[in-house]
Design an enzyme around this catalytic site. Structure first.
Site, PDB file in Angstrom:
ATOM      1  N   LYS A   1       0.834  -1.218   0.000  1.00  0.00           N
ATOM      2  CA  LYS A   1       0.000   0.000   0.000  1.00  0.00           C
ATOM      3  C   LYS A   1       0.856   1.251   0.000  1.00  0.00           C
ATOM      4  CE  LYS A   1      -2.322  -2.761  -0.521  1.00  0.00           C
ATOM      5  NZ  LYS A   1      -2.384  -4.215  -0.467  1.00  0.00           N
TER       6      LYS A   1
ATOM      7  N   GLY B   1       9.641 -22.888  15.416  1.00  0.00           N
ATOM      8  CA  GLY B   1       8.848 -23.781  16.253  1.00  0.00           C
ATOM      9  C   GLY B   1       8.369 -25.007  15.505  1.00  0.00           C
TER      10      GLY B   1
ATOM     11  N   HIS C   1     -22.640  15.460   1.805  1.00  0.00           N
ATOM     12  CA  HIS C   1     -22.379  15.937   0.452  1.00  0.00           C
ATOM     13  C   HIS C   1     -21.248  16.958   0.470  1.00  0.00           C
ATOM     14  CE1 HIS C   1     -23.248  17.190  -3.643  1.00  0.00           C
ATOM     15  NE2 HIS C   1     -23.211  18.453  -3.240  1.00  0.00           N
TER      16      HIS C   1
HETATM   17  C1  LIG Z   1       1.830  -8.756  -1.577  1.00  0.00           C
HETATM   18  C2  LIG Z   1       0.718  -8.995  -0.583  1.00  0.00           C
HETATM   19  C3  LIG Z   1      -0.208  -8.002  -0.340  1.00  0.00           C
HETATM   20  C4  LIG Z   1      -1.225  -8.204   0.587  1.00  0.00           C
HETATM   21  N1  LIG Z   1      -2.117  -7.195   0.816  1.00  0.00           N
HETATM   22  C5  LIG Z   1      -3.108  -7.387   1.709  1.00  0.00           C
HETATM   23  C6  LIG Z   1      -4.011  -6.335   1.997  1.00  0.00           C
HETATM   24  O1  LIG Z   1      -3.907  -5.221   1.455  1.00  0.00           O
HETATM   25  N2  LIG Z   1      -4.998  -6.559   2.912  1.00  0.00           N
HETATM   26  C7  LIG Z   1      -5.136  -7.777   3.527  1.00  0.00           C
HETATM   27  O2  LIG Z   1      -6.043  -7.931   4.332  1.00  0.00           O
HETATM   28  N3  LIG Z   1      -4.284  -8.793   3.268  1.00  0.00           N
HETATM   29  C8  LIG Z   1      -3.274  -8.626   2.375  1.00  0.00           C
HETATM   30  N4  LIG Z   1      -2.393  -9.645   2.155  1.00  0.00           N
HETATM   31  C9  LIG Z   1      -2.600 -10.938   2.839  1.00  0.00           C
HETATM   32  C10 LIG Z   1      -2.085 -10.898   4.283  1.00  0.00           C
HETATM   33  O3  LIG Z   1      -0.750 -10.470   4.301  1.00  0.00           O
HETATM   34  C11 LIG Z   1      -2.220 -12.285   4.891  1.00  0.00           C
HETATM   35  O4  LIG Z   1      -3.550 -12.720   4.756  1.00  0.00           O
HETATM   36  C12 LIG Z   1      -1.869 -12.289   6.372  1.00  0.00           C
HETATM   37  O5  LIG Z   1      -0.549 -11.841   6.565  1.00  0.00           O
HETATM   38  C13 LIG Z   1      -2.030 -13.701   6.946  1.00  0.00           C
HETATM   39  O6  LIG Z   1      -1.698 -13.692   8.293  1.00  0.00           O
HETATM   40  P1  LIG Z   1      -1.239 -15.040   9.021  1.00  0.00           P
HETATM   41  O7  LIG Z   1      -1.022 -14.665  10.439  1.00  0.00           O
HETATM   42  O8  LIG Z   1      -2.160 -16.126   8.706  1.00  0.00           O
HETATM   43  O9  LIG Z   1       0.138 -15.439   8.319  1.00  0.00           O
HETATM   44  P2  LIG Z   1       1.507 -14.669   8.139  1.00  0.00           P
HETATM   45  O10 LIG Z   1       1.318 -13.209   8.141  1.00  0.00           O
HETATM   46  O11 LIG Z   1       2.161 -15.297   6.955  1.00  0.00           O
HETATM   47  O12 LIG Z   1       2.309 -15.008   9.464  1.00  0.00           O
HETATM   48  C14 LIG Z   1       2.791 -16.271   9.761  1.00  0.00           C
HETATM   49  C15 LIG Z   1       4.006 -16.095  10.637  1.00  0.00           C
HETATM   50  O13 LIG Z   1       4.399 -17.359  11.117  1.00  0.00           O
HETATM   51  C16 LIG Z   1       5.804 -17.423  11.131  1.00  0.00           C
HETATM   52  N5  LIG Z   1       6.184 -18.819  11.093  1.00  0.00           N
HETATM   53  C17 LIG Z   1       5.927 -19.716  10.113  1.00  0.00           C
HETATM   54  N6  LIG Z   1       6.405 -20.916  10.455  1.00  0.00           N
HETATM   55  C18 LIG Z   1       6.966 -20.785  11.659  1.00  0.00           C
HETATM   56  C19 LIG Z   1       7.624 -21.673  12.536  1.00  0.00           C
HETATM   57  N7  LIG Z   1       7.810 -22.955  12.218  1.00  0.00           N
HETATM   58  N8  LIG Z   1       8.088 -21.203  13.702  1.00  0.00           N
HETATM   59  C20 LIG Z   1       7.934 -19.901  14.031  1.00  0.00           C
HETATM   60  N9  LIG Z   1       7.319 -19.024  13.253  1.00  0.00           N
HETATM   61  C21 LIG Z   1       6.834 -19.464  12.083  1.00  0.00           C
HETATM   62  C22 LIG Z   1       6.220 -16.642   9.906  1.00  0.00           C
HETATM   63  O14 LIG Z   1       7.546 -16.179  10.019  1.00  0.00           O
HETATM   64  C23 LIG Z   1       5.189 -15.509   9.889  1.00  0.00           C
HETATM   65  O15 LIG Z   1       5.663 -14.371  10.568  1.00  0.00           O
HETATM   66  C24 LIG Z   1      -1.330  -9.458   1.254  1.00  0.00           C
HETATM   67  C25 LIG Z   1      -0.387 -10.463   1.024  1.00  0.00           C
HETATM   68  C26 LIG Z   1       0.627 -10.230   0.125  1.00  0.00           C
HETATM   69  C27 LIG Z   1       1.643 -11.321  -0.113  1.00  0.00           C
END
Ligand SMILES: Cc1cc2nc3c(=O)[nH]c(=O)nc-3n(C[C@H](O)[C@H](O)[C@H](O)COP(=O)(O)OP(=O)(O)OC[C@H]3O[C@@H](n4cnc5c(N)ncnc54)[C@H](O)[C@@H]3O)c2cc1C
Length: 462
Positions: free
Chosen positions: A55, A118, A439
């Site tokens: 963004k 983890g 408006h």
């Molecule tokens: C380019 C891009 C643009 C986006 N834009 C938007 C947007 O504008 N609006 C929106 O709502 N969503 C957007 N998204 C989607 C959004 O980023 C994801 O839906 C969101 O980050 C998912 O959150 P999460 O917690 O499920 O996973 P993640 O954010 O992927 O977090 C998972 C975390 O777990 C950690 N992890 C993984 N495995 C292990 C392990 N074994 N041990 C310890 N830590 C671990 C990782 O390092 C990571 O930090 C975008 C995604 C991308 C790629």
């Protein structure tokens, strides 16, 4: 040697992205002791490689376009070009400020953050660098990473994913983007604003194939006007290196040369090798299977965010994380209505929606039981001031509530705040028509569409 007090918690959350940290914060507020395990940086994809940096780039692109087009508003400026190191330092500054804020919030609210890789070792334990952390409950929140196609190697140099696209230090002259979903469309918008020659290749018949077809068509029209090229219904067949870049081949016989190929064909779950299956967690294509309250088949394990099937959105992760913490605290939260989650593609123009498309509404209620209205932003004062084009389309179940709102135009993402209340409170168009909109704002377009559906159109013509 860590003592029990350091390693035994009410809740251990594996993964500190949007889903994981939201769950951790809500759980400590509800009186639980919480360990949040993160191997990289808390904030995850959204903060470091997703929502926030993209963004910031899109906003820089908007400023570039405004500089180019300022004469049309009677303002004299000279657009001299994009300074990518400058753009990156602005973008990184935003990320760093939010990251520091998040670290502070987690600390002051009492979440114990554990740095390291983890692995789930049983239904109640996670091992991090040789130390076992026990939780009465475990939340899996390891998120997702960019996917590719079979045989298509992301080399990080000429064939890149969104991770590398976010840290380029120059503007590419030309780019082919494989995938016309949200990520592909947003990067196309940024790079076009920065002056690149962009071609999107999408296998399905439209850009943003999950959106209402009307929104896709309006976006395609706007992109055509902006000089963004796209190949729809086109399948990728291969890529090879040429002197300075890549040559991308399509099954329809076309070849497109560009400096870079961005692979934006979706994101896959991070679950392999993390012990989930061994602990008995039911999986499907690498995703963790959950019920409507994010509970897995193992009673002590829940899962949230991109790791479970469904919308891959940061705010969905927040919502699921909060829901799990509240369920564990015995608050009896309601399941999420995933149709009621707002979706925004922050391209120029923005595409925003909540609820179901006209096509899905017709499948669900029958062709004769669905009414729609399309309000053209041509009649909206603020949109004309901004010189944006687009529409607000409202889908209503005949004689019933609004079941979908689909918007295209500048700043339409902000209107999902109202649209989601309309959808989620099952408002009737007559009820929304009673609300007076300020408006001149773009929110009037939403008001006007409902006035028209309620049979009392104001600035409206077919
Ligand atoms: C380019 C891009 C643009 C986006 N834009 C938007 C947007 O504008 N609006 C929106 O709502 N969503 C957007 N998204 C989607 C959004 O980023 C994801 O839906 C969101 O980050 C998912 O959150 P999460 O917690 O499920 O996973 P993640 O954010 O992927 O977090 C998972 C975390 O777990 C950690 N992890 C993984 N495995 C292990 C392990 N074994 N041990 C310890 N830590 C671990 C990782 O390092 C990571 O930090 C975008 C995604 C991308 C790629």
């Amino acid at each position: 040697m860590a003592s029990d007090a350091d390693t035994v918690f009410d809740l251990v959350v594996l993964g500190g992205g949007s889903g994981g940290y939201a769950c951790a914060l809500r759980a400590v507020d509800l009186g639980m002791s919480v360990a949040l395990v993160e191997r990289d940086k808390v904030g995850g994809t959204c903060l470091h490689r997703g929502c926030i940096p993209t963004k910031a780039l899109l906003h820089a692109g908007e400023i570039a376009d405004q500089a180019r087009e300022s004469a049309g508003f009677g303002v004299k400026t000279a657009f001299e070009g994009i300074d990518m190191p400058g753009v990156n330092s602005y973008k990184d500054g935003v990320v760093i400020r939010l990251f520091k804020g998040l670290l502070g919030t987690l600390k002051t609210r009492g979440v114990t953050t554990i740095e390291g890789d983890g692995r789930l070792t049983s239904a109640t334990t996670v091992e991090v660098d040789g130390t076992t952390y026990t939780g009465s409950h475990i939340v899996l929140a390891t998120g997702s990473v960019p996917k590719s196609l079979p045989g298509l190697d992301i080399d990080g140099d000429r064939v890149i994913s969104s991770d590398q696209a976010l840290v380029l230090d120059t503007v590419p002259g030309s780019v082919v983007i494989l995938g016309g979903g949200v990520i592909g469309v947003e990067f196309a918008s940024v790079w076009r604003s920065f002056g690149a020659d962009v071609t999107i290749v999408e296998m399905l018949p439209h850009l943003l194939p999950g959106e209402d077809e009307n929104s896709s068509r309006l976006l395609e029209r706007a992109f055509r006007k902006r000089g963004v090229n796209f190949e729809l219904g086109a399948r990728f067949s291969g890529v090879h290196y040429v002197e300075k870049g890549v040559s991308v081949s399509l099954e329809n016989g076309k070849q497109i040369e560009a400096d870079l190929l961005l692979v934006a064909v979706g994101r896959g779950p991070v679950s392999e090798g993390l012990g989930y299956e061994e602990a008995g967690v039911a999986m499907e294509r690498g995703f963790v299977k959950v019920d409507s309250l994010c509970q897995t088949n193992v009673p002590t394990i829940s899962a949230v965010g991109d790791l479970i099937p469904g919308w891959q959105l940061a705010h969905v992760g927040f919502g699921e994380g909060i829901l799990v913490a509240e369920r564990l605290a015995g608050l009896n939260p309601a399941p999420i209505d995933y149709d009621g989650v707002p979706r925004v593609t922050y391209s120029d123009p923005e595409v925003a929606s909540v609820g179901i498309t006209e096509a899905v509404a017709k499948e669900r209620y029958g062709d004769d039981n669905v009414v729609t209205v399309r309000y053209n932003l041509g009649g909206n004062g603020k949109s004309q001031i901004l010189k944006t084009a687009g529409e607000v389309k409202v889908v209503q179940q005949n004689d019933g509530p609004v079941v979908g709102v689909h918007m295209v135009g500048a700043r339409m993402g902000e209107l999902t705040a109202e649209a989601q209340l309309i959808y989620n409170w099952e408002a009737l168009p007559t009820e929304v028509a009673q609300l007076i909109h300020p408006h001149p704002t773009q929110s009037e377009a939403l008001g006007e569409a409902h006035l028209a559906l309620a049979g009392k159109p104001l600035h409206f013509h077919d």
